[in-house]
Design an enzyme around this catalytic site. Structure first.
Site, PDB file in Angstrom:
ATOM      1  N   LYS A  87      -2.658  -6.080  23.058  1.00 11.90           N
ATOM      2  CA  LYS A  87      -3.992  -6.237  22.995  1.00 11.90           C
ATOM      3  C   LYS A  87      -4.572  -7.730  22.818  1.00 11.90           C
ATOM      4  CE  LYS A  87      -4.685  -5.845  18.077  1.00 11.90           C
ATOM      5  NZ  LYS A  87      -5.184  -7.267  17.753  1.00 11.90           N
ATOM      6  N   THR A  88      -3.540  -8.035  22.221  1.00 11.52           N
ATOM      7  CA  THR A  88      -4.019  -9.766  21.923  1.00 11.52           C
ATOM      8  C   THR A  88      -3.974 -10.525  23.019  1.00 11.52           C
ATOM      9  OG1 THR A  88      -3.083  -9.703  19.607  1.00 11.52           O
ATOM     10  CG2 THR A  88      -3.419 -11.793  20.628  1.00 11.52           C
TER      11      THR A  88
ATOM     12  N   ASP B 120     -12.057  -8.391  17.766  1.00  7.80           N
ATOM     13  CA  ASP B 120     -10.773  -7.892  17.447  1.00  7.80           C
ATOM     14  C   ASP B 120     -10.631  -6.904  16.432  1.00  7.80           C
ATOM     15  OD1 ASP B 120      -7.811  -7.663  17.842  1.00  7.80           O
ATOM     16  OD2 ASP B 120      -7.412  -9.467  16.872  1.00  7.80           O
ATOM     17  N   GLU B 121      -9.737  -5.814  16.529  1.00  9.65           N
ATOM     18  CA  GLU B 121      -9.738  -4.516  15.475  1.00  9.65           C
ATOM     19  C   GLU B 121     -11.059  -4.218  15.059  1.00  9.65           C
ATOM     20  OE1 GLU B 121      -6.778  -3.989  14.840  1.00  9.65           O
ATOM     21  OE2 GLU B 121      -5.411  -5.502  14.786  1.00  9.65           O
TER      22      GLU B 121
ATOM     23  N   GLN C 155      -5.334   3.786  14.749  1.00  6.88           N
ATOM     24  CA  GLN C 155      -4.898   3.007  13.587  1.00  6.88           C
ATOM     25  C   GLN C 155      -6.093   2.515  12.590  1.00  6.88           C
ATOM     26  OE1 GLN C 155      -1.747  -0.152  15.008  1.00  6.88           O
ATOM     27  NE2 GLN C 155      -2.423   0.222  17.032  1.00  6.88           N
TER      28      GLN C 155
ATOM     29  N   ARG D  67       5.635   1.318  14.474  1.00 11.75           N
ATOM     30  CA  ARG D  67       6.299  -0.019  14.114  1.00 11.75           C
ATOM     31  C   ARG D  67       7.789  -0.121  14.892  1.00 11.75           C
ATOM     32  NH1 ARG D  67       1.972  -1.883  14.592  1.00 11.75           N
ATOM     33  NH2 ARG D  67       1.591   0.160  15.160  1.00 11.75           N
TER      34      ARG D  67
END
Length: 663
Positions: A47-48, A244-245, A275, A621
């Site tokens: 995503k980044t 973002d987020e 998330q 993770r």
């Protein structure tokens, strides 16, 4: 529409290398620059990279100048990293006519609060603030609340300042100024007092030309809705908005973004509804779920190809999260190998669980894995103690991320200080730590009198207090308070002859007022501190005497300070979001612990779904191996408590897991 974009990309690949190296879905997210776009970016899907490539594409194609792009993150670290990555992307592309771009030119890239503050520095005068307004930290806020409590003749013990501040901040996070909160909404008791103080608090802040962090967004909302000309000027400044987020936004942040995007509607929000794990601090998952309703005609682009984990790890995580109903839906996949199945291990008790994880870490080491490629992710902070002590016993280096080691935490240091004074009455360092913990009204002048007398007579603080009280130097309320405290210590010392040290510690925490102090606290970490104190009492069962325990604490602290270099990471699941490790251990998957009972009691089905998202975050993770464990029993307050496996274990797909029975 999505398929048309992908087909166009595949037939006419864009030229810049920072776009051609993206997969088709990522390219679609970068190139769909007009109108509202929601990018549902699953864990490990890049995503980044998409966000930075999108900004670089807008700049490289001259759709906007740097000052016309508003990019919002949640942390300063994320903003810095994004700026640096954009600069690197543009360095190899054709420069704009004004010359090569630098990170500093993206002056509207930052956190919600930093950008909101920047707007208020320019337009705050409309609300009665000068551009030099002060932003108060938590200590300043509490000091002001205490002043107001005193002015209203309210007792701090009955109306804790932190509780009042917490209620006020929750209203600000919802975008609610005092005049928009009714007496019915505020309720009775603390809520009613908080509403009364909120009005005075805001008035006092304006007099001081000051704001707190909650005000930054709240005053932006008031500014935009009260002054249409200012709102229009600001919205016309930005051609593109990127967030973002997005799943972590609260109500005030959501309203702020909507108001900024009312003109062009070129808003791109990147996030993952699966998330969203911060509901306890105000995040509202509904913000991302209703994006298409808020912005009709919005494109929704799903990033589902995972570049982090193996097939079995993704399969287990995807089937688990599919049990949630409050989600937009996506399924992660990978072109990498299936890899090892997710191991689910049952163990007899918490101690055996810690030994098992320690053995597994050593086994990975023998296979040439580095310690910093491994992580133990727990649901609650108190769980770290068992693993910390096991790693210290084995000589395995570890670091606690997002928090302190168990015996370094404030509440544990305070409790241990009480025990040190019980063991050694002349321990001035320990006594001074807890003389006002909880608050007992012993002021600086009194402390200086005690210290001065002690130095002149070469005696400890406790001996000084006794002699000063006998001499009448200390008198009144302070003398009575300190005399009662010393009497309590004498009483607790006598209990050591008839009670276990765990029982004595439990009594001390209650009778000293220390545990009740945290029960009145409403900050998000208060319950965690209480859980840590429970774990401390539980740990006492392993020692024959108070002296043996205090010696152990000293050795543990010394050993921890002497371990450096390659280390296993220990942290809570909340702190692990955004991180990744080759080998992940997920202990404590038991009903009541995970999902956590408090979340179930307070939030019902929504609580279960957020806990399940937390489990999904934990599994994703892992790059190579993921090991889940649960204990059939745990010792709480020196009593064994039987457990049943977490419901989440039953929801894991059999084809992706391997069950190993150790009980």
């Amino acid at each position: 529409m999505m398929q048309d974009i992908i087909e166009t990309i595949e037939n006419n690949p864009p030229s810049p290398s920072f776009i051609t190296t993206l997969n088709p879905e990522q390219q679609a997210a970068v190139l769909a620059v007009d109108g509202p776009v929601l990018v549902l970016a699953g864990a490990g899907t890049g995503k980044t990279r998409v966000l930075t490539s999108r900004i670089a594409h807008i700049l490289a194609t001259r759709r906007a100048w740097p000052g016309q792009i508003l990019a919002v993150t949640f942390t300063n670290k994320a903003a810095r990293e994004m700026g640096e990555r954009i600069e690197k992307l543009l360095h190899g592309s054709r420069p704009m006519e004004t010359g090569q771009q630098s990170r500093s030119s993206l002056n509207w890239l930052g956190t919600f609060h930093s950008i909101a503050a920047k707007i208020l520095r320019r337009h705050g005068e409309a609300l009665g603030f000068s551009s030099s307004f002060t932003i108060l930290d938590t200590d300043d806020q509490l000091r002001l609340i205490k002043q107001l409590l005193n002015e209203h003749n309210l007792d701090e013990k009955q109306t804790p300042p932190k509780l009042i501040l917490s209620i006020i901040q929750s209203w600000k996070d919802q975008g609610l100024p005092p005049e928009k909160i009714s007496a019915v909404d505020a309720g009775h008791g603390s809520g009613a007092k908080a509403l009364m103080l909120y009005k005075t608090y805001q008035s006092r802040l304006k007099t001081l030309n000051a704001m707190d962090f909650g005000d930054l967004l709240l005053h932006n909302l008031i500014l935009f809705t009260t002054f249409p000309d200012i709102h229009k000027e600001i919205t016309q400044r930005f051609k593109y908005i990127l967030v973002d987020e997005y799943q972590d936004t609260n109500v005030a942040q959501y309203l702020w973004l909507r108001l900024l995007a009312t003109g062009h509607k070129n808003i791109c929000c990147v996030g993952d509804d699966d998330q969203s794990i911060y509901g306890w601090r105000g995040a509202e998952i509904g913000n991302i779920l209703r994006f298409e309703k808020d912005f009709p005609g919005a494109q929704v682009i799903r990033l589902e190809r995972n570049y982090r984990s193996t097939g079995n790890i993704l399969g287990a995580a995807s089937k688990l999260i599919a049990q949630n109903s409050s989600r937009l839906g996506k399924t992660l996949w990978t072109e990498d190998e299936e890899g090892a199945k997710v191991v689910v291990r049952s163990l007899w008790d918490g101690d055996e669980e810690a030994r098992f994880v320690g053995d597994e870490v050593e086994a990975r080491q023998r296979e040439k894995s580095r310690l910093d490629e491994m992580a133990v992710l727990v649901r609650a902070g108190f769980q770290t103690r068992a693993f910390e002590e096991r790693f210290l016993t084995l000589g395995i280096g570890y670091r606690v991320i997002g928090g302190l080691r168990f015996y370094e935490r404030q509440e544990i240091r305070d409790a241990v200080a009480y025990l040190r004074v019980i063991s050694q009455p002349d321990d001035d360092l320990a006594f001074e730590r807890i003389i006002n913990m909880p608050r007992r009204g012993v002021g600086t002048a009194t402390l200086e009198t005690i210290h001065s007398y002690g130095r002149s007579q070469d005696i400890s603080m406790t001996r000084s207090i006794r002699q000063l009280i006998d001499a009448g130097t200390l008198k009144g309320k302070v003398a009575a308070t300190l005399s009662a405290l010393l009497a309590s210590f004498e009483h607790w010392r006598k209990l050591l002859g008839t009670h276990s040290i765990g029982e004595v510690t439990d009594i001390v925490l209650e009778e000293s007022g220390y545990r009740p102090m945290w029960k009145l606290e409403t900050s998000p970490d208060a319950q965690g501190r209480l859980d840590n104190l429970k774990e401390l009492v539980r740990a006492m069962g392993e020692f024959e005497s108070l002296t043996a325990f205090l010696e152990h604490v000293g050795l543990v602290t010394d050993m921890a300070e002497n371990i450096n270099g390659d280390m296993v990471s220990i942290m809570t699941l909340h702190a692990a979001k955004g991180l990744e490790f080759n080998h992940v251990f997920l202990p404590g998957w038991e009903e009541g612990l995970f999902p956590h009972q408090r979340s179930l009691d307070e939030n019902g089905r929504d609580g279960v779904e957020e806990e399940r998202r937390l489990a999904y975050v934990g599994i994703t993770r892992a790059r190579k191996t993921c090991t889940i464990s649960f204990a059939g029993s745990r010792r709480m307050y020196n009593q064994w408590q039987s457990n049943i496996p977490s419901r989440f274990i039953g929801e894991l797909p059999k084809e992706h897991i391997e069950i190993v029975r150790g009980m």
